[in-house]
Design an enzyme around this catalytic site. Structure first.
Site, PDB file in Angstrom:
ATOM      1  N   GLY A   1       1.123  -0.865  -0.440  1.00  8.06           N
ATOM      2  CA  GLY A   1      -0.127  -0.062   0.295  1.00  8.06           C
ATOM      3  C   GLY A   1       1.005   1.100  -0.231  1.00  8.06           C
ATOM      4  O   GLY A   1       0.410   2.224  -0.420  1.00  8.06           O
TER       5      GLY A   1
ATOM      6  N   CYS B   1     -26.030 -12.496 -21.050  1.00  5.91           N
ATOM      7  CA  CYS B   1     -26.060 -13.826 -20.731  1.00  5.91           C
ATOM      8  C   CYS B   1     -26.338 -14.360 -19.098  1.00  5.91           C
ATOM      9  O   CYS B   1     -26.575 -15.661 -18.865  1.00  5.91           O
ATOM     10  CB  CYS B   1     -24.638 -13.996 -20.062  1.00  5.91           C
ATOM     11  SG  CYS B   1     -24.116 -13.044 -18.938  1.00  5.91           S
TER      12      CYS B   1
ATOM     13  N   CYS C   1     -18.496 -12.248 -20.422  1.00  8.54           N
ATOM     14  CA  CYS C   1     -19.651 -13.160 -20.851  1.00  8.54           C
ATOM     15  C   CYS C   1     -20.128 -13.343 -21.623  1.00  8.54           C
ATOM     16  O   CYS C   1     -20.502 -14.298 -21.851  1.00  8.54           O
ATOM     17  CB  CYS C   1     -20.517 -11.298 -21.232  1.00  8.54           C
ATOM     18  SG  CYS C   1     -22.081 -10.799 -21.951  1.00  8.54           S
TER      19      CYS C   1
END
Lengths: 299, 260
Positions: A38, A250, A278
């Site tokens: 981070g 889908c 998808c």
């Protein structure tokens, strides 16, 4: 797997465009970033053959970690076929001669803008984010010296002021993308402009996540299996977006949906933003559900 | 560990130079719990420099500032670690600026301004933060319906009240005020002073008030420090100093006040 170019090199360029010294410098920054999850590590960002803001940070990270046996996937807003994705994929196919793919599970490196693939990532994969503004405190504290000091002293209360302000104005936390997270219980991090829908995918992900900001000259990282917690209030817990319909193509009810306006009469459809996800579902025989499809009236 | 038989804050030999220019020199004083100390003097006399040095906003060139913390007893605020110092600034101390714009976050609502310190020390419950903020708006005599308004929509007096509420929300023990009534008209000034006087006595706050307005110190402060050219020329009880000034400069200062 589609092999766009088999050329190992393209007229005088080193492998993956960047020279070896530059790659070494970027790798050092990456190693430091991985060691301090981070933390934003400064690096000497190079001029790339495309403008800042188009993913130069991500490209430099990818160029520094890619090898000849890697397979690259590039997505932009979840799609493999948008300008940014196509151009960056072509760039690496040409300068590194590596195989490229659109299938998430076949890729070893996935460079992304604005999304994390719906298909869960596995160990060994690397997700490279293109980051426009790495500093989470930027719009709250304009002084760079001060934001660094705030990171050093973990003075992150001001980020909650922003979330407070959201609730006071909208009744709920209205921040929907680039939602601030705390990495490994220490550094506050901007996850780049991914929707907050994707935030839970970052938490304890088995894949390595690298973030490159070219213009701002920062690299940061979330190593595999590292805790990533989205900020929230006790009485307003973190929530992801929900849709009241399924993907029109889908029929998925569990993926992030884009709203697409289809005509001038207010016709619209909701489809998966992750095109690979998808298409895979459509190939597997999923079809549009009764709840999906065209929705001519109202929102 | 903090107790009533030793000063809350004491400055010893406080000196600050800005390069070759003198800010203040060899300033010594103590502030006791619940006491209000006024610092008066003309512009450029070093009042604000002293205030910044004792509130850890400026490092003195020489001298020490000792603060009696709740847990560890007296510490030199310029020697402790930065996290510890910042924690003190957020919890035990308040700082009221002359210009509310310096002390407020102008881009967020009044409620968020009051809640900021709470969130900075770890409050994570929206409902409770909001309730505390509402209480404090009431205490500084502001309309609680303005809770979600931006400070830039407030009048100068209201902004100053908001700044006070924002500082007092973590129940500090000492508040530093730099010309708290500067820039306000007299009736608003009077109400603000009333409010400050009430809050200081109700909460048992110690305060250091820097001002060039003798009327303000007469109303607020128990003790007075008169500064000129960076040094303290006279100290004493407020009434004593104002009614029977000894130093020629203090005499000049007192006689310069206009009486309508």
């Amino acid at each position: 797997m589609t092999r766009v170019s088999t050329a190992a090199r393209d007229g005088g360029y080193t492998f993956a465009y960047l020279d070896e010294q530059t790659k070494r410098m970027v790798r050092r920054a990456i190693l430091k970033a991985v060691a301090i999850p981070g933390y934003q590590v400064p690096f000497a960002s190079r001029e790339m053959p495309l403008p800042f803001g188009w993913g130069t940070g991500g490209i430099q990270v990818t160029a520094s970690i890619i090898g000849r046996d890697d397979t690259l996937k590039v997505i932009d807003q979840g799609a493999d076929d948008t300008v940014n994705a196509v151009s960056i994929r072509a760039f690496f196919a040409r300068t590194a001669g590596v195989p490229t793919t659109t299938r998430t599970q076949d890729a070893t490196i996935i460079q992304t803008r604005h999304r994390i693939p719906e298909t869960p990532l596995r160990a060994g994969q690397i997700l490279v984010y293109q980051v426009p503004i790495p500093e989470p405190l930027r719009w709250l504290e304009p002084r760079e010296a001060e934001t660094r000091r705030m990171h050093a002293l973990q003075e992150y209360g001001v980020m909650h002021v922003r979330l407070y302000e959201d609730i006071a104005r909208y009744g709920h936390i209205a921040t929907s993308y680039d939602y601030p997270v705390r990495v490994n219980g220490r550094y506050l991090m901007r996850p780049s402009p991914i929707p907050k829908f994707d935030n839970p995918k970052m938490d304890r992900s088995p894949a390595l996540q690298l973030f490159g900001a070219g213009r701002e000259k920062r690299i940061y990282a979330v190593p595999p299996h590292t805790g990533v917690r989205s900020l929230d209030f006790d009485d307003h817990p973190f929530e992801v977006q929900k849709w009241d319909q399924a993907c029109a193509l889908c029929g998925s009810t569990a993926s992030f949906l884009d709203e697409i306006v289809t005509d001038n009469q207010g016709g619209r459809m909701f489809v998966c933003s992750d095109t690979d996800h998808c298409e895979t579902r459509v190939r597997a025989g999923h079809v549009e559900s009764a709840a999906g499809g065209r929705d001519p009236g109202g929102p | 560990m903090a107790c009533d038989d030793r000063p809350l804050l004491s400055a010893r030999g406080l000196t600050r130079y800005y390069g070759r220019i003198l800010g203040c020199r060899d300033v010594n004083f103590d502030i006791w719990p619940g006491e209000v100390l006024g610092i008066v003097g003309e512009s450029g006399s070093g009042k604000t420099t002293v205030l910044k040095c004792i509130s850890a906003r400026l490092e003195p060139s020489a001298g020490t500032v000792t603060y009696d913390t709740r847990t560890e007893g007296p510490v030199d605020i310029h020697r402790i670690s930065e996290p510890a110092r910042r924690l003190l600034m957020r919890t035990d101390w308040g700082f009221v600026h002359q210009d509310p714009r310096d002390g407020l976050r102008m881009a967020v609502s009044a409620g968020a301004n009051i809640g900021e310190r709470l969130m900075a020390v770890g409050a994570r419950h929206y409902g409770q933060i909001r309730e505390t903020a509402t209480n404090w708006l009431g205490k500084v005599e502001m309309d609680t319906g303005r809770m979600d308004d931006l400070p830039c929509t407030f009048s100068g007096g209201m902004q100053q009240r908001l700044q006070i509420a924002r500082n007092l929300v973590t129940a500090p023990r000492i508040v530093f005020m730099d010309e708290p009534t500067g820039g306000l008209d007299v009736s608003v000034q009077a109400r603000l002073l009333d409010l400050l006087r009430g809050l200081v006595s109700d909460l048992g706050l110690a305060a250091v008030v820097v001002t060039h307005d003798l009327a303000v110190t007469r109303l607020l402060s128990h003790r007075l420090l008169v500064m000129r050219h960076g040094t303290v020329v006279e100290t004493g009880l407020t009434d004593q100093v104002l009614d029977d000034p000894q130093h020629p400069y203090t005499q000049l200062l007192v006689s310069s006040v206009l009486h309508p």
